[in-house]
Structure formats: structure tokens, C-alpha cells
Enzyme design. Structure first.
Site, PDB file in Angstrom:
ATOM      1  N   ASN A 246       0.855  -1.183   0.000  1.00 27.44           N
ATOM      2  CA  ASN A 246       0.000   0.000   0.000  1.00 27.44           C
ATOM      3  C   ASN A 246       0.898   1.242   0.000  1.00 27.44           C
ATOM      4  O   ASN A 246       1.645   1.471   0.955  1.00 27.44           O
ATOM      5  CB  ASN A 246      -0.894  -0.043   1.250  1.00 27.44           C
ATOM      6  CG  ASN A 246      -1.828   1.139   1.322  1.00 27.44           C
ATOM      7  OD1 ASN A 246      -1.433   2.266   1.047  1.00 27.44           O
ATOM      8  ND2 ASN A 246      -3.065   0.902   1.709  1.00 27.44           N
TER       9      ASN A 246
ATOM     10  N   HIS B  95       1.005   6.163   1.760  1.00 29.71           N
ATOM     11  CA  HIS B  95       1.771   7.109   2.583  1.00 29.71           C
ATOM     12  C   HIS B  95       2.936   7.763   1.839  1.00 29.71           C
ATOM     13  O   HIS B  95       3.518   8.723   2.337  1.00 29.71           O
ATOM     14  CB  HIS B  95       2.211   6.451   3.884  1.00 29.71           C
ATOM     15  CG  HIS B  95       1.031   6.175   4.779  1.00 29.71           C
ATOM     16  ND1 HIS B  95      -0.019   7.066   4.906  1.00 29.71           N
ATOM     17  CD2 HIS B  95       0.706   5.104   5.542  1.00 29.71           C
ATOM     18  CE1 HIS B  95      -0.922   6.551   5.725  1.00 29.71           C
ATOM     19  NE2 HIS B  95      -0.511   5.361   6.117  1.00 29.71           N
TER      20      HIS B  95
ATOM     21  N   HIS C 295      -5.593   3.709  -1.849  1.00 31.76           N
ATOM     22  CA  HIS C 295      -6.895   4.071  -1.295  1.00 31.76           C
ATOM     23  C   HIS C 295      -7.162   5.530  -1.647  1.00 31.76           C
ATOM     24  O   HIS C 295      -6.500   6.423  -1.115  1.00 31.76           O
ATOM     25  CB  HIS C 295      -6.844   3.875   0.232  1.00 31.76           C
ATOM     26  CG  HIS C 295      -8.163   4.053   0.924  1.00 31.76           C
ATOM     27  ND1 HIS C 295      -8.328   3.775   2.258  1.00 31.76           N
ATOM     28  CD2 HIS C 295      -9.371   4.476   0.478  1.00 31.76           C
ATOM     29  CE1 HIS C 295      -9.586   4.020   2.599  1.00 31.76           C
ATOM     30  NE2 HIS C 295     -10.237   4.455   1.537  1.00 31.76           N
TER      31      HIS C 295
ATOM     32  N   ARG D 279      -9.276   8.276  -0.955  1.00 28.31           N
ATOM     33  CA  ARG D 279     -10.278   8.599   0.066  1.00 28.31           C
ATOM     34  C   ARG D 279     -11.168   9.761  -0.372  1.00 28.31           C
ATOM     35  O   ARG D 279     -10.758  10.588  -1.186  1.00 28.31           O
ATOM     36  CB  ARG D 279      -9.572   8.999   1.369  1.00 28.31           C
ATOM     37  CG  ARG D 279      -9.022   7.831   2.144  1.00 28.31           C
ATOM     38  CD  ARG D 279      -8.390   8.304   3.432  1.00 28.31           C
ATOM     39  NE  ARG D 279      -8.220   7.203   4.350  1.00 28.31           N
ATOM     40  CZ  ARG D 279      -9.099   6.867   5.290  1.00 28.31           C
ATOM     41  NH1 ARG D 279     -10.201   7.578   5.460  1.00 28.31           N
ATOM     42  NH2 ARG D 279      -8.892   5.842   6.080  1.00 28.31           N
TER      43      ARG D 279
ATOM     44  N   ARG E 230      -6.930  12.817   1.130  1.00 29.01           N
ATOM     45  CA  ARG E 230      -5.826  13.232   2.008  1.00 29.01           C
ATOM     46  C   ARG E 230      -4.469  12.726   1.541  1.00 29.01           C
ATOM     47  O   ARG E 230      -3.455  13.282   1.880  1.00 29.01           O
ATOM     48  CB  ARG E 230      -6.081  12.776   3.442  1.00 29.01           C
ATOM     49  CG  ARG E 230      -5.979  11.296   3.647  1.00 29.01           C
ATOM     50  CD  ARG E 230      -6.164  10.932   5.095  1.00 29.01           C
ATOM     51  NE  ARG E 230      -7.534  11.171   5.534  1.00 29.01           N
ATOM     52  CZ  ARG E 230      -8.068  10.573   6.598  1.00 29.01           C
ATOM     53  NH1 ARG E 230      -7.352   9.762   7.323  1.00 29.01           N
ATOM     54  NH2 ARG E 230      -9.324  10.794   6.935  1.00 29.01           N
TER      55      ARG E 230
ATOM     56  N   GLU F 275      -8.590   0.239  -2.706  1.00 31.42           N
ATOM     57  CA  GLU F 275      -9.412   0.230  -1.497  1.00 31.42           C
ATOM     58  C   GLU F 275     -10.397   1.377  -1.642  1.00 31.42           C
ATOM     59  O   GLU F 275     -10.014   2.493  -2.012  1.00 31.42           O
ATOM     60  CB  GLU F 275      -8.556   0.478  -0.260  1.00 31.42           C
ATOM     61  CG  GLU F 275      -7.655  -0.664   0.103  1.00 31.42           C
ATOM     62  CD  GLU F 275      -6.737  -0.308   1.265  1.00 31.42           C
ATOM     63  OE1 GLU F 275      -6.822   0.819   1.790  1.00 31.42           O
ATOM     64  OE2 GLU F 275      -5.927  -1.153   1.620  1.00 31.42           O
TER      65      GLU F 275
ATOM     66  N   THR G  51      -6.816   6.281  10.159  1.00 31.59           N
ATOM     67  CA  THR G  51      -6.686   5.258   9.126  1.00 31.59           C
ATOM     68  C   THR G  51      -7.956   4.414   9.214  1.00 31.59           C
ATOM     69  O   THR G  51      -8.836   4.716  10.027  1.00 31.59           O
ATOM     70  CB  THR G  51      -5.417   4.410   9.345  1.00 31.59           C
ATOM     71  OG1 THR G  51      -5.346   3.389   8.338  1.00 31.59           O
ATOM     72  CG2 THR G  51      -5.392   3.760  10.715  1.00 31.59           C
ATOM     73  N   THR G  52      -8.090   3.396   8.358  1.00 26.96           N
ATOM     74  CA  THR G  52      -9.319   2.608   8.396  1.00 26.96           C
ATOM     75  C   THR G  52      -9.443   1.943   9.762  1.00 26.96           C
ATOM     76  O   THR G  52      -8.573   1.182  10.161  1.00 26.96           O
ATOM     77  CB  THR G  52      -9.285   1.536   7.285  1.00 26.96           C
ATOM     78  OG1 THR G  52      -8.887   2.162   6.069  1.00 26.96           O
ATOM     79  CG2 THR G  52     -10.631   0.888   7.115  1.00 26.96           C
TER      80      THR G  52
ATOM     81  N   GLU H 233     -10.628  -9.603   3.261  1.00 23.74           N
ATOM     82  CA  GLU H 233      -9.366  -9.214   3.883  1.00 23.74           C
ATOM     83  C   GLU H 233      -9.658  -9.104   5.369  1.00 23.74           C
ATOM     84  O   GLU H 233     -10.473  -8.262   5.787  1.00 23.74           O
ATOM     85  CB  GLU H 233      -8.848  -7.884   3.324  1.00 23.74           C
ATOM     86  CG  GLU H 233      -7.516  -7.493   3.961  1.00 23.74           C
ATOM     87  CD  GLU H 233      -6.887  -6.265   3.303  1.00 23.74           C
ATOM     88  OE1 GLU H 233      -6.903  -6.165   2.057  1.00 23.74           O
ATOM     89  OE2 GLU H 233      -6.393  -5.403   4.053  1.00 23.74           O
TER      90      GLU H 233
ATOM     91  N   HIS I 158      -3.583  -4.570   7.692  1.00 27.22           N
ATOM     92  CA  HIS I 158      -3.660  -3.489   8.680  1.00 27.22           C
ATOM     93  C   HIS I 158      -2.787  -3.795   9.889  1.00 27.22           C
ATOM     94  O   HIS I 158      -2.992  -4.789  10.576  1.00 27.22           O
ATOM     95  CB  HIS I 158      -5.090  -3.223   9.146  1.00 27.22           C
ATOM     96  CG  HIS I 158      -5.324  -1.760   9.372  1.00 27.22           C
ATOM     97  ND1 HIS I 158      -4.814  -1.100  10.450  1.00 27.22           N
ATOM     98  CD2 HIS I 158      -5.952  -0.840   8.612  1.00 27.22           C
ATOM     99  CE1 HIS I 158      -5.148   0.168  10.359  1.00 27.22           C
ATOM    100  NE2 HIS I 158      -5.828   0.362   9.251  1.00 27.22           N
ATOM    101  N   GLY I 159      -1.827  -2.925  10.106  1.00 30.75           N
ATOM    102  CA  GLY I 159      -0.993  -3.051  11.304  1.00 30.75           C
ATOM    103  C   GLY I 159       0.010  -4.192  11.260  1.00 30.75           C
ATOM    104  O   GLY I 159       0.584  -4.558  12.283  1.00 30.75           O
TER     105      GLY I 159
ATOM    106  N   HIS J 185       1.971   1.060   6.079  1.00 33.10           N
ATOM    107  CA  HIS J 185       2.720   1.953   6.962  1.00 33.10           C
ATOM    108  C   HIS J 185       4.116   1.451   7.295  1.00 33.10           C
ATOM    109  O   HIS J 185       5.105   2.204   7.185  1.00 33.10           O
ATOM    110  CB  HIS J 185       1.919   2.187   8.254  1.00 33.10           C
ATOM    111  CG  HIS J 185       2.460   3.282   9.094  1.00 33.10           C
ATOM    112  ND1 HIS J 185       1.940   4.557   9.084  1.00 33.10           N
ATOM    113  CD2 HIS J 185       3.511   3.310   9.931  1.00 33.10           C
ATOM    114  CE1 HIS J 185       2.646   5.313   9.890  1.00 33.10           C
ATOM    115  NE2 HIS J 185       3.612   4.582  10.425  1.00 33.10           N
TER     116      HIS J 185
HETATM  117  N1  PXP Z   1      -5.755  -3.010   4.275  1.00 34.03           N
HETATM  118  C1  PXP Z   1      -6.710  -2.060   4.373  1.00 34.03           C
HETATM  119  C2  PXP Z   1      -8.098  -2.410   3.976  1.00 34.03           C
HETATM  120  C3  PXP Z   1      -6.397  -0.754   4.796  1.00 34.03           C
HETATM  121  O1  PXP Z   1      -7.353   0.169   4.878  1.00 34.03           O
HETATM  122  C4  PXP Z   1      -5.055  -0.453   5.095  1.00 34.03           C
HETATM  123  C5  PXP Z   1      -4.691   0.936   5.500  1.00 34.03           C
HETATM  124  O2  PXP Z   1      -4.835   1.790   4.428  1.00 34.03           O
HETATM  125  C6  PXP Z   1      -4.090  -1.471   4.982  1.00 34.03           C
HETATM  126  C7  PXP Z   1      -4.477  -2.743   4.581  1.00 34.03           C
HETATM  127  C8  PXP Z   1      -2.649  -1.227   5.277  1.00 34.03           C
HETATM  128  O3  PXP Z   1      -2.521  -1.004   6.655  1.00 34.03           O
HETATM  129  P1  PXP Z   1      -1.125  -0.542   7.238  1.00 34.03           P
HETATM  130  O4  PXP Z   1      -0.811   0.791   6.655  1.00 34.03           O
HETATM  131  O5  PXP Z   1      -1.349  -0.512   8.714  1.00 34.03           O
HETATM  132  O6  PXP Z   1      -0.109  -1.581   6.833  1.00 34.03           O
END
Ligand code: PXP
Length: 247
Positions: free
Chosen positions: A8, A11, A51, A53, A57, A78, A108-109, A159, A198-199, A221
Site C-alpha cells: 500500500n 503514505h 486508497h 479517500r 488526504r 481500497e 486510518t481505516t 481481507e 492493517h498493522g 505503513h
Molecule cells: N488493508 C486495508 C483495507 C487498509 O485500509 C489499510 C490501510 O490503508 C491497509 C491494509 C494497510 O494497513 P497498514 O498501513 O497498517 O499496513
């Protein structure tokens, strides 16, 4: 099949917008999300995730089209379930979309999409995407009813939201892994491709080896942060090396 990595690159655009929000297309606008995508692919990214948005942003619509045109790996968009995003997706034609909840205030989401309470609109969106040849993933919390509902609505993929896993402490981590395990087993059993995102970072990534049937991680991230020290290509290579241990 080996575990795939979707990088992703939102950022990269976040940093550009910090300085060039009013001039994202200026020749001086940096860093460039397209270059970030190409570097991620050079490091072994199997797909690129972006993504766009509602509040723009980070990624801009023009970034999405530029990236789609230039990359040879699948593009994952996304998107919130809104008329505006549906219109963008139908014009962009990404390989797949991942439907996410989206509120203006969130950093974030936060949390998965509640497909149970939004059955009608999510179902309609899935059909529109599929009629246009776009595969659909639903970003959901690792809960049985959400997994079952995702399959009933006709999504090809889920996911699993790993945000709680990512924030877990020594006392909560086992419970979070169990939730992910059970949801993944159920998803696989009812024919869904199961992804996670995510995370996820370099320190917790291998803990997910306890969760069977995962096809793909979507990571943003931690990879973009690591890229500031070692460059995007190397940051992706390091994550892929950790993921290669997945059973
Ligand atoms: N998957 C989804 C659906 C997300 O919304 C995000 C954050 O944009 C991620 C994965 C990636 O998350 P992270 O930036 O924490 O790795």
C-alpha cells in the site's frame, strides 16, 4: 501457492501532500507515488494497493490512473462504498477492489466493514464491480457472521482486519490470533480467498504463520516507514523474505 504481498503506497502520497497538497501534479511534487509503486514492484511486490479517500488526504484520482497505466502487476483499489468511489472504480478498472468503511475523522481505516448491517448497499456494489470484470474483496473484522455474510453477498475475497492483532499486548495476542485463525478457516471452508491487512509490520508478521489459508497481506505503513531508512525496494525485499517462511 506462496503468500503474496500487496504494498500500500498511500503514505508516499501522504508525504507529498504534506508539502504539495495544492500542487500534487507540479514537477517538483515529491515523493512520487508512481515511483514508489515501481520501486515496490522492483523489490518483489505482487500487487499495488491504493486508497483514494473521499477527502483526498493522500492519493489523488490522477495518481490512481497514472499507477494503473504504468504497472504490470495487479492494482487493488481500497474504496468506501459511495457513489463517487464506485464511479472512479468503474472508470479506473483496477484488478480488484477492497471495500472498506470510511469516515472522515479516522486517522486510518478503523474496524472492518460491517457487511451485516450494510448488506443491501454492499451487495449492490459487489454486483456492479463484478459486472465490470473487477474482483471484490471485503475488509471485515475476524468474526464468523461477517465471514458468512461476505460469502452470501457473493464476494470472492475477504481481507481480515488485523488491526487488533497489530495493537495486541502480550496478554491479548493469543486471543487475537485465535480469532483470525477461526475466521480464516471458516472463510477458506466456504470458498473465499482470505487475505489479511492493517498493522502488519516486520516484528509481528511471522506471528501470522499461526493463521492458516492466508493468500495475501496488504501492508503499507511499516513498509513505507522502513523505506525511509533503506529505500522502498529493500524494504519490500525484507518483508517478502519474512513472508517466505509462511507454511
Ligand atoms: N488493508 C486495508 C483495507 C487498509 O485500509 C489499510 C490501510 O490503508 C491497509 C491494509 C494497510 O494497513 P497498514 O498501513 O497498517 O499496513
Amino acid at each position: 501457492m506462496s503468500l503474496l504481498l500487496g504494498v500500500n503506497v498511500d503514505h508516499v502520497a501522504t508525504l507529498r501532500q504534506a508539502r504539495y497538497a495544492l500542487l500534487p501534479d507540479s514537477p517538483n511534487a515529491e515523493p512520487c507515488p508512481l515511483q514508489g509503486s515501481l520501486d515496490a514492484i522492483a523489490g518483489g511486490a505482487d500487487s499495488i494497493t491504493i486508497h483514494v479517500r473521499g477527502d483526498r488526504r493522500h492519493m489523488q484520482e490522477a495518481d490512481a490512473f497514472r499507477i494503473k497505466q504504468a504497472i504490470h502487476v495487479p492494482l487493488n483499489l481500497e474504496m468506501g462504498v459511495t457513489a463517487e468511489m464506485i464511479d472512479i472504480a468503474l472508470r479506473l478498472q483496477p484488478t480488484f477492489v477492497c471495500l472498506v468503511p470510511e469516515t472522515r475523522e479516522e486517522v486510518t481505516t478503523e474496524g472492518g466493514l460491517d457487511v451485516l448491517s450494510r448488506r443491501r448497499e454492499v451487495g449492490d456494489c459487489i454486483r456492479l464491480m463484478q459486472q465490470s470484470g473487477i474482483r471484490v474483496s471485503l475488509f471485515i473484522d475476524p468474526e464468523m457472521e461477517q465471514v458468512r455474510c461476505a460469502a452470501e453477498l457473493g464476494a470472492e475475497m475477504i481481507e481480515l482486519h488485523t488491526g487488533c492483532f497489530g495493537n495486541a499486548t502480550a496478554t491479548t495476542i493469543d486471543a487475537e490470533i485465535s480469532r483470525l485463525r477461526e475466521a480464516s478457516i471458516k472463510g477458506h471452508e466456504i470458498g473465499l480467498q482470505v487475505n489479511a491487512g492493517h498493522g502488519i509490520h516486520y516484528q509481528n508478521c511471522r506471528l501470522l504463520e499461526e493463521v492458516p489459508h492466508l493468500s495475501e497481506y496488504n501492508i503499507g505503513h511499516s513498509i513505507v516507514s522502513r523505506a525511509m531508512r533503506v529505500g522502498m525496494e529493500q524494504a519490500v525485499r525484507e518483508m517478502k523474505a519474512l513472508m517466505s517462511q509462511y507454511p
